[in-house]
Design an enzyme around this catalytic site. Structure first.
Site, mmCIF file in Angstrom:
data_model
loop_
_atom_site.group_PDB
_atom_site.id
_atom_site.type_symbol
_atom_site.label_atom_id
_atom_site.label_comp_id
_atom_site.label_asym_id
_atom_site.label_seq_id
_atom_site.Cartn_x
_atom_site.Cartn_y
_atom_site.Cartn_z
ATOM 1 N N GLY A 46 0.824 -1.141 0.105
ATOM 2 C CA GLY A 46 0.102 -0.061 0.078
ATOM 3 C C GLY A 46 0.740 1.117 0.044
ATOM 4 O O GLY A 46 2.092 1.379 0.534
ATOM 5 N N GLN A 51 2.826 10.144 1.129
ATOM 6 C CA GLN A 51 4.205 9.448 1.190
ATOM 7 C C GLN A 51 5.192 9.738 0.011
ATOM 8 O O GLN A 51 6.091 9.636 0.141
ATOM 9 C CB GLN A 51 4.053 8.060 1.220
ATOM 10 C CG GLN A 51 3.363 7.506 2.723
ATOM 11 C CD GLN A 51 3.408 5.980 2.635
ATOM 12 O OE1 GLN A 51 2.435 5.408 2.098
ATOM 13 N NE2 GLN A 51 4.180 5.125 3.119
ATOM 14 N N CYS A 95 5.989 0.291 7.587
ATOM 15 C CA CYS A 95 5.559 1.307 6.686
ATOM 16 C C CYS A 95 6.736 1.795 5.861
ATOM 17 O O CYS A 95 7.930 1.775 6.274
ATOM 18 C CB CYS A 95 4.886 2.524 7.434
ATOM 19 S SG CYS A 95 4.609 3.982 6.341
ATOM 20 N N LEU A 96 6.580 2.092 4.414
ATOM 21 C CA LEU A 96 7.681 2.398 3.608
ATOM 22 C C LEU A 96 8.355 3.624 3.971
ATOM 23 O O LEU A 96 9.495 4.198 3.629
ATOM 24 C CB LEU A 96 7.309 2.400 2.330
ATOM 25 C CG LEU A 96 6.771 1.085 1.417
ATOM 26 C CD1 LEU A 96 6.302 1.275 0.154
ATOM 27 C CD2 LEU A 96 7.742 -0.016 1.631
ATOM 28 N N HIS A 137 -4.177 1.685 7.839
ATOM 29 C CA HIS A 137 -2.911 2.214 7.604
ATOM 30 C C HIS A 137 -3.106 3.285 6.773
ATOM 31 O O HIS A 137 -2.235 4.372 7.008
ATOM 32 C CB HIS A 137 -2.116 0.886 7.534
ATOM 33 C CG HIS A 137 -0.641 1.526 7.505
ATOM 34 N ND1 HIS A 137 0.313 1.112 8.340
ATOM 35 C CD2 HIS A 137 -0.047 2.285 6.445
ATOM 36 C CE1 HIS A 137 1.441 1.711 8.030
ATOM 37 N NE2 HIS A 137 1.442 2.315 6.872
ATOM 38 N N GLU A 138 -3.321 2.972 5.466
ATOM 39 C CA GLU A 138 -3.178 4.030 4.472
ATOM 40 C C GLU A 138 -4.150 5.110 4.769
ATOM 41 O O GLU A 138 -3.692 6.469 4.343
ATOM 42 C CB GLU A 138 -3.539 3.250 2.962
ATOM 43 C CG GLU A 138 -2.584 1.965 2.600
ATOM 44 C CD GLU A 138 -1.194 2.320 2.876
ATOM 45 O OE1 GLU A 138 -0.662 3.568 2.373
ATOM 46 O OE2 GLU A 138 -0.253 1.445 3.129
ATOM 47 N N HIS A 141 -2.572 7.878 6.816
ATOM 48 C CA HIS A 141 -1.653 8.735 6.108
ATOM 49 C C HIS A 141 -2.313 9.814 5.627
ATOM 50 O O HIS A 141 -1.721 10.998 5.580
ATOM 51 C CB HIS A 141 -0.814 8.005 4.928
ATOM 52 C CG HIS A 141 0.213 7.163 5.413
ATOM 53 N ND1 HIS A 141 1.538 7.350 5.993
ATOM 54 C CD2 HIS A 141 0.448 5.627 5.064
ATOM 55 C CE1 HIS A 141 2.190 6.387 6.304
ATOM 56 N NE2 HIS A 141 1.638 5.313 5.534
HETATM 57 NI NI NI Z 1 2.595 3.268 5.689
#
Ligand code: NI
Length: 173
Positions: A46, A51, A95-96, A137-138, A141
């Site tokens: 995701g 991000q 998370c990235l 989670h997304e 963000h």
């Molecule tokens: Ni994330």
């Protein structure tokens, strides 16, 4: 074409609350394509627009994809809204944008999300398991919330310390 850079904690742009997408333009379609490309490249399951530095309410997910051999089937969610959140579950999240760290986070176990797709059609997703976690989670963000904002203050401060130390070491090289 160069891949979009994925911002990493503590970049302040990750803390912004994103604005709704008002029109699905060619730019939005291009952003979604770029985000999918960056997500698969990492790889991740995701990625949210903030991000990659765009404060827009849009994210892409593909929780089925797990290696080079699986078919890519990314879903693009624009202006997502949670219309149901039920139950509780705990998953180990990463998370990235939060390098070198995972932690258990408690979230709703079942969610229903309504969003627009790239064609501007309203789509309703009923999710459980990993997909329900990923959706939450997304979506976080888009409100400037990282999963480390949902763990204990102690765990968070230990991570922040470690991360700052690593960044300082990198800067000194
Ligand atoms: Ni994330």
């Amino acid at each position: 074409m160069a891949l979009r850079e994925i911002l990493q904690f503590p970049d302040p742009r990750l803390k912004r609350v994103s604005e709704p997408v008002t029109e699905i333009t060619e730019e939005i379609r291009e952003l979604a394509r770029d985000m999918c490309e960056a997500m698969y490249d990492e790889p991740g399951i995701g990625l949210a627009a903030p991000q990659v530095g765009e404060a827009l309410r849009l994210f892409v997910i593909d929780t089925e994809w797990n290696d080079e051999d699986t078919e890519r089937n990314a879903e693009v969610l624009i202006n997502p809204e949670f219309i149901k959140k039920e139950g509780k579950t705990t998953w180990e999240e990463g998370c990235l944008s939060v390098p070198d760290y995972t932690a258990e986070v408690e979230r709703a176990s079942e969610v229903t999300v309504r969003a627009l797709n790239l064609e501007g059609e309203e789509v309703t997703y009923e999710c459980t398991g990993l997909k329900a976690i990923c959706m939450q989670h997304e979506n976080d963000h888009l409100d400037g919330i990282l999963f480390i904002d949902r763990i204990s203050r102690l765990k968070r401060s230990l991570y922040v310390k470690k991360r700052k130390k690593k960044l300082a070491a990198e800067a000194a090289e």
